[in-house]
Design a protein around this motif. Structure first.
Motif, PDB file in Angstrom:
ATOM      1  N   MET A 294       0.819  -1.082   0.154  1.00  0.00           N
ATOM      2  CA  MET A 294       0.004   0.006   0.084  1.00  0.00           C
ATOM      3  C   MET A 294       0.913   1.286  -0.070  1.00  0.00           C
ATOM      4  O   MET A 294       1.902   1.246   0.668  1.00  0.00           O
ATOM      5  CB  MET A 294      -0.817  -0.134   1.170  1.00  0.00           C
ATOM      6  N   ALA A 295       0.548   2.451  -0.880  1.00  0.00           N
ATOM      7  CA  ALA A 295       1.277   3.355  -0.993  1.00  0.00           C
ATOM      8  C   ALA A 295       0.445   4.889  -0.522  1.00  0.00           C
ATOM      9  O   ALA A 295      -0.412   4.679  -1.224  1.00  0.00           O
ATOM     10  CB  ALA A 295       1.884   3.484  -2.402  1.00  0.00           C
ATOM     11  N   HIS A 296       0.585   5.432   0.298  1.00  0.00           N
ATOM     12  CA  HIS A 296      -0.312   6.414   0.712  1.00  0.00           C
ATOM     13  C   HIS A 296       0.673   7.728   1.318  1.00  0.00           C
ATOM     14  O   HIS A 296       1.738   7.656   1.626  1.00  0.00           O
ATOM     15  CB  HIS A 296      -1.113   5.765   2.158  1.00  0.00           C
ATOM     16  N   THR A 297      -0.180   8.871   1.734  1.00  0.00           N
ATOM     17  CA  THR A 297       0.251  10.048   2.099  1.00  0.00           C
ATOM     18  C   THR A 297       0.025  10.033   3.677  1.00  0.00           C
ATOM     19  O   THR A 297       0.392  11.048   4.543  1.00  0.00           O
ATOM     20  CB  THR A 297      -0.241  11.518   1.608  1.00  0.00           C
ATOM     21  N   GLY A 298      -0.991   9.145   4.015  1.00  0.00           N
ATOM     22  CA  GLY A 298      -1.747   9.426   5.336  1.00  0.00           C
ATOM     23  C   GLY A 298      -2.979   9.967   5.260  1.00  0.00           C
ATOM     24  O   GLY A 298      -4.045   9.584   6.087  1.00  0.00           O
ATOM     25  N   LEU A 299      -3.189  10.699   3.838  1.00  0.00           N
ATOM     26  CA  LEU A 299      -4.620  11.173   3.947  1.00  0.00           C
ATOM     27  C   LEU A 299      -5.061  10.667   2.584  1.00  0.00           C
ATOM     28  O   LEU A 299      -6.176  10.445   2.449  1.00  0.00           O
ATOM     29  CB  LEU A 299      -4.434  12.852   3.560  1.00  0.00           C
ATOM     30  N   VAL A 300      -4.233  10.523   1.500  1.00  0.00           N
ATOM     31  CA  VAL A 300      -4.813   9.973   0.153  1.00  0.00           C
ATOM     32  C   VAL A 300      -3.808   9.010  -0.234  1.00  0.00           C
ATOM     33  O   VAL A 300      -2.389   8.967   0.051  1.00  0.00           O
ATOM     34  CB  VAL A 300      -4.908  11.054  -1.076  1.00  0.00           C
ATOM     35  N   SER A 301      -4.294   8.125  -1.287  1.00  0.00           N
ATOM     36  CA  SER A 301      -3.575   7.263  -2.006  1.00  0.00           C
ATOM     37  C   SER A 301      -2.566   7.766  -2.848  1.00  0.00           C
ATOM     38  O   SER A 301      -2.892   8.784  -3.551  1.00  0.00           O
ATOM     39  CB  SER A 301      -4.496   6.309  -2.600  1.00  0.00           C
ATOM     40  N   ILE A 302      -1.156   7.751  -2.726  1.00  0.00           N
ATOM     41  CA  ILE A 302      -0.179   8.448  -3.624  1.00  0.00           C
ATOM     42  C   ILE A 302      -0.591   8.261  -5.048  1.00  0.00           C
ATOM     43  O   ILE A 302      -0.656   9.415  -5.745  1.00  0.00           O
ATOM     44  CB  ILE A 302       1.074   7.856  -3.342  1.00  0.00           C
ATOM     45  N   LYS A 321       0.888  -3.742   4.025  1.00  0.00           N
ATOM     46  CA  LYS A 321      -0.470  -3.293   3.864  1.00  0.00           C
ATOM     47  C   LYS A 321      -1.049  -2.675   5.452  1.00  0.00           C
ATOM     48  O   LYS A 321      -1.391  -1.850   5.862  1.00  0.00           O
ATOM     49  CB  LYS A 321      -1.764  -4.043   3.611  1.00  0.00           C
ATOM     50  N   GLU A 322      -0.752  -3.983   6.218  1.00  0.00           N
ATOM     51  CA  GLU A 322      -1.270  -3.787   7.723  1.00  0.00           C
ATOM     52  C   GLU A 322      -0.950  -2.663   8.494  1.00  0.00           C
ATOM     53  O   GLU A 322      -1.433  -1.984   9.226  1.00  0.00           O
ATOM     54  CB  GLU A 322      -0.839  -5.049   8.649  1.00  0.00           C
ATOM     55  N   GLU A 323       0.668  -2.537   8.308  1.00  0.00           N
ATOM     56  CA  GLU A 323       1.150  -1.253   9.086  1.00  0.00           C
ATOM     57  C   GLU A 323       0.911   0.168   8.305  1.00  0.00           C
ATOM     58  O   GLU A 323       0.610   1.214   9.129  1.00  0.00           O
ATOM     59  CB  GLU A 323       2.855  -1.423   9.244  1.00  0.00           C
ATOM     60  N   VAL A 324       0.716   0.326   7.104  1.00  0.00           N
ATOM     61  CA  VAL A 324       0.388   1.089   6.304  1.00  0.00           C
ATOM     62  C   VAL A 324      -1.274   1.833   6.633  1.00  0.00           C
ATOM     63  O   VAL A 324      -1.136   2.865   7.109  1.00  0.00           O
ATOM     64  CB  VAL A 324       0.702   1.262   4.921  1.00  0.00           C
ATOM     65  N   GLN A 325      -1.783   0.609   6.831  1.00  0.00           N
ATOM     66  CA  GLN A 325      -3.128   1.010   7.107  1.00  0.00           C
ATOM     67  C   GLN A 325      -3.440   1.445   8.592  1.00  0.00           C
ATOM     68  O   GLN A 325      -4.068   2.599   8.927  1.00  0.00           O
ATOM     69  CB  GLN A 325      -4.051  -0.158   7.059  1.00  0.00           C
ATOM     70  N   ARG A 326      -2.500   1.017   9.357  1.00  0.00           N
ATOM     71  CA  ARG A 326      -2.429   1.381  10.845  1.00  0.00           C
ATOM     72  C   ARG A 326      -1.984   2.976  11.031  1.00  0.00           C
ATOM     73  O   ARG A 326      -2.760   3.767  11.534  1.00  0.00           O
ATOM     74  CB  ARG A 326      -1.388   0.650  11.578  1.00  0.00           C
ATOM     75  N   VAL A 327      -1.074   3.295  10.043  1.00  0.00           N
ATOM     76  CA  VAL A 327      -0.430   4.895  10.351  1.00  0.00           C
ATOM     77  C   VAL A 327      -1.717   5.723   9.800  1.00  0.00           C
ATOM     78  O   VAL A 327      -1.968   6.791   9.954  1.00  0.00           O
ATOM     79  CB  VAL A 327       0.927   5.021   9.566  1.00  0.00           C
TER      80      VAL A 327
END
Ligand code: AHM
Ligand code: MG
Length: 335
Positions: A294-302, A321-327
């Motif tokens: 998963m690739a994200h900024t924290g607010l939106v998918s990059i 995924k599990e950790e990116v989702q957590r953040v």
């Protein structure tokens, strides 16, 4: 899935997602550029490529000799082939137009010629990151034509220059890794299907900036270092290569989460992150998603961001995924 042992050329010939001759040829050109750079990186001081260039790029960052050499190698090996419509890189103020005497092709090549510049002089891991999109119009592209969202990439990849050099690419149907066989001067398929495990206990962040982090990142890293008795309930390990290519490669091999978040110091300086959307976040985001991460900024998918300028910076959280989702959840709760 192709068998390990094929060369990059054989792989591309037989790969359904790469049925266009000009795309195969462009990837072969990129591979040649990466082999040239791999050779220069390996010879280091012997090749006279270490040290500062004595000038800054458009983003006010000190350029190393190798940043400029790598940029030039890519231009030289692609501009006269009739396969690219234009090039844009971290090291050039505006896009590089194909000179009038050469035929233009249909692809836009966007790249970070030498990622991890601070590692060059210490013989650490470095890399090249690239992204390929299409230019639909017959006319020569302008800067705005490069501002395409990450979902429009037809191919993305990097070459890691480390103890071995590896080219890792996606054409939108998985991720394949090739190791440079210096005896044959060819990239050979060694990692036919790279995937990021959804669970991990390894994080990568520059912890020296922790005083500047925003609350969700502070909370997440505190939870990681609290270990088994903390809120996540497992012990974590930390790695920081100083080169995004090095860190993302490790994550593609064994999982992990990579973070270069927005922090308070950047906000004061009017910056939206450190890493660049077009040269770093988008291509790495496509590779990570294609490998199941998963690739994200924290607010939106990059990959969903509509770019607004060539050198746009974004916060980056990517990997398992599990950790990116957590953040991302920590950001949603904003604490
Ligand atoms: P560069 O493209 O100028 O080398 O900058 C990008 C690099 C990334 O590879 C790496 O993750 C990060 O910058 C390291 O930054 P820092 O020195 O702040 O830890
Ligand atoms: Mg970089």
């Amino acid at each position: 899935m192709m068998q390990a042992g094929s060369t990059l050329d054989e792989f591309l010939e037989q790969h359904e997602a790469c049925d266009r001759e000009d795309l195969r040829a462009l990837l072969a050109d990129i591979a040649v550029a990466c082999i040239d750079l791999s050779d220069l990186v390996r010879r280091g001081e012997l090749a006279g490529v270490l040290g500062a260039a004595g000038q800054e790029n458009v983003q006010g960052e000190e350029q190393k000799k190798l940043d400029i050499i790598a940029n030039d190698v890519f231009i030289e090996l692609t501009q006269a082939t009739g396969r690219v419509a234009g090039l844009a890189s971290e090291e050039m103020d505006n896009h590089y137009p194909i000179p009038a005497q050469h035929k233009r092709g249909r692809y836009l090549l966007t790249f970070d010629p030498l990622d991890g510049s601070s590692n060059i002089d210490v013989n650490g891991a470095t890399g090249t990151i690239f992204s390929i999109t299409e230019h639909a119009a017959e006319t020569a592209p302008v800067d705005d034509d490069f501002l395409q969202s990450g979902r429009k990439q037809v191919c993305a990849g990097y070459c890691l220059y480390s103890s071995a050099s590896m080219l890792v690419i996606t054409l939108g149907d998985g991720v394949a890794g090739f190791t440079l066989d210096n005896k044959r001067n060819a990239f050979v398929l060694t990692h036919p299907s790279m995937s990021v495990p959804s669970a991990t206990n390894e994080f990568a962040i520059n912890a020296a900036y922790s005083e500047h982090w925003q609350a969700p990142v502070k909370r997440y890293i505190s939870a990681c270092v609290a270990g088994k008795n903390g809120p996540i309930g497992k012990a974590f390990n930390m790695r920081w290569a100083g080169s995004m290519v090095g860190d993302i490669h490790r994550i593609l091999c064994r999982g992990g989460i990579f973070m270069y978040p927005l922090d308070e110091r950047m906000i004061k300086e009017g910056k939206q992150g450190k890493l660049r959307l077009l040269y770093e976040a988008n291509p790495m985001g496509m590779l990570i998603e294609q490998a199941g991460g998963m690739a994200h900024t924290g607010l939106v998918s990059i990959l969903d961001i509509a770019p607004d300028n060539l050198h746009q910076r974004v916060p980056v959280l990517m990997g398992s995924k599990e950790e990116v989702q957590r953040v991302v959840e920590y950001h949603a709760n904003n604490k």
